[in-house]
Each structure stands twice: as C-alpha cells, then as structure tokens.
Design a protein around this motif. Structure first.
Motif, PDB file in Angstrom:
ATOM      1  N   GLY A   2      42.734  39.358  43.461  1.00  0.00           N
ATOM      2  CA  GLY A   2      41.718  40.138  42.769  1.00  0.00           C
ATOM      3  C   GLY A   2      40.518  39.291  42.403  1.00  0.00           C
ATOM      4  N   ALA A   3      39.701  39.832  41.557  1.00  0.00           N
ATOM      5  CA  ALA A   3      38.509  39.112  41.115  1.00  0.00           C
ATOM      6  C   ALA A   3      38.905  37.842  40.364  1.00  0.00           C
ATOM      7  N   ILE A   4      38.143  36.801  40.581  1.00  0.00           N
ATOM      8  CA  ILE A   4      38.367  35.523  39.924  1.00  0.00           C
ATOM      9  C   ILE A   4      37.267  35.347  38.893  1.00  0.00           C
ATOM     10  N   ARG A   5      37.667  35.133  37.630  1.00  0.00           N
ATOM     11  CA  ARG A   5      36.695  34.973  36.531  1.00  0.00           C
ATOM     12  C   ARG A   5      36.560  33.497  36.183  1.00  0.00           C
ATOM     13  N   ASP A  52      40.079  32.669  34.717  1.00  0.00           N
ATOM     14  CA  ASP A  52      40.888  31.882  35.634  1.00  0.00           C
ATOM     15  C   ASP A  52      40.538  30.402  35.621  1.00  0.00           C
ATOM     16  N   LEU A  53      39.306  30.071  35.159  1.00  0.00           N
ATOM     17  CA  LEU A  53      38.862  28.685  35.235  1.00  0.00           C
ATOM     18  C   LEU A  53      37.636  28.484  34.346  1.00  0.00           C
ATOM     19  N   VAL A  54      37.562  27.304  33.721  1.00  0.00           N
ATOM     20  CA  VAL A  54      36.371  26.883  32.979  1.00  0.00           C
ATOM     21  C   VAL A  54      35.854  25.618  33.646  1.00  0.00           C
ATOM     22  N   LEU A  55      34.551  25.604  33.937  1.00  0.00           N
ATOM     23  CA  LEU A  55      33.876  24.413  34.441  1.00  0.00           C
ATOM     24  C   LEU A  55      33.049  23.864  33.281  1.00  0.00           C
TER      25      LEU A  55
END
Length: 186
Positions: A2-5, A52-55
């Motif tokens: 699905g969509a990746i946030r 899903d992830l923090v940069l």
C-alpha cells in the motif's frame, strides 16, 4: 504494498523538497510529509500513527548532535528513523546506529543512492554508505554508551537533554511540571 508514508525532518525547505522529489521519483507509492523542526515532526508523528519512515537531519535549531534521534527513538520506538545529514564521519554513523537509527544517508548522495537506501530500510534492512561497516574500539565504547542511553524512558531523555542544555533541576521540574525530587530521581 500500500501507500508508504514518509516524514522528512529538515530545517531547509529546499532540501526537503529535493529529497521529496528524489523519493517520489523512485518510489511510486510514497506519500511524503515534511517538518522543519523537531516539534513539527512530533506533531506529524502524533497525528499519523502509521508512518513507515522518518528521514531526520541532525543539524537543526533546537537539536544538538544526536539528541533529536534519541528523543524520537524514545517517543516513537516503532518508526524507523534514517539520518540524512551533511556529516560523513564514520564515528557519527556508528553512534547513530548504536542509538537505534535504521540507516545513515549523507546529503552528498545521489538520487539513486537515496532511493536504494530508503527502499532497503522500508524492507527492514539497516542501510549505511559503502565503507562505513566496522567500528573502532572507541566507536564500540560509544555504542555501549548509546545502548545504555537507549534504555532510558522518554521522560528521562527529556531530563538528560535539558541538563545538557545547562538547565538547573528546579528549571527542568518547572518545564516538565513535576517536582524537583522527581528530576533528581531521573
């Protein structure tokens, strides 16, 4: 899938936008949120429980060294965090990984490398630049300290960061709305 946030946290709007374009150009189902400060990042993380992830950039106002990583790891332990920074020191890479970062991307990286790194971390891998693998004895000692810091509660980390900023116990107690005895216990 699905969509990746993904949340990009950097105080430079131009870099955030460039990073967003690099990721959306290489990962078709990515939805990008942006934050220009650690406080703004917290607001986004509190609003969306399914990131899903923090940069995360290391050098921003109100953030000293790895304090932003330490704080976000304590507050949001289930969200992978990748450091994206201009600092390319191998010791810093090892410290970040020891504190729970899922990857480390130098800002000098090209688009292809950034997409490769983000994709690897989204798969559950840890990603570091080529040649950043082995830690020295000093780095291993720093990793041990980092592991011990990682066992602190979110409140203890807040106190530690405020102590590092030079605040007195009484000031910290006032800021956190707790007793001075509680601060001393932390």
């Amino acid at each position: 899938m699905g969509a990746i946030r993904i949340l990009i946290v950097d105080d430079h709007p131009l870099f955030r936008e460039a990073l967003k374009q690099a990721i959306t150009g290489g990962i078709a189902n990515a939805t990008i949120s942006q934050a220009g400060s650690l406080d703004a990042a917290r607001a986004v993380l509190d609003k969306y429980d399914a990131l899903d992830l923090v940069l995360l950039d290391l050098r921003m106002p109100g953030v000293q060294g790895l304090s932003g990583l330490i704080f976000l790891r304590a507050q949001y332990p289930n969200v992978p965090i990748v450091i994206v920074t201009a600092a390319e020191d191998q010791g810093l890479v090892q410290k970040a990984l020891g504190l729970g970062a899922s990857g480390y991307i130098p800002k000098s990286s090209g688009t292809e490398t950034i997409v490769e790194a983000v994709t690897a971390v989204l798969r559950g891998d840890v990603w570091v630049p080529q040649g950043y693998g082995e830690a020295s004895a000093a780095d291993k000692e720093a990793d041990d300290i980092a592991r011990r810091i990682a066992t602190l509660t979110a409140q203890q980390i807040r106190v530690l960061i405020m102590l590092k900023e030079g605040l007195l116990n009484k000031q910290i107690a006032y800021e956190l709305n707790v007793s001075e005895a509680t601060i001393k216990a932390h």
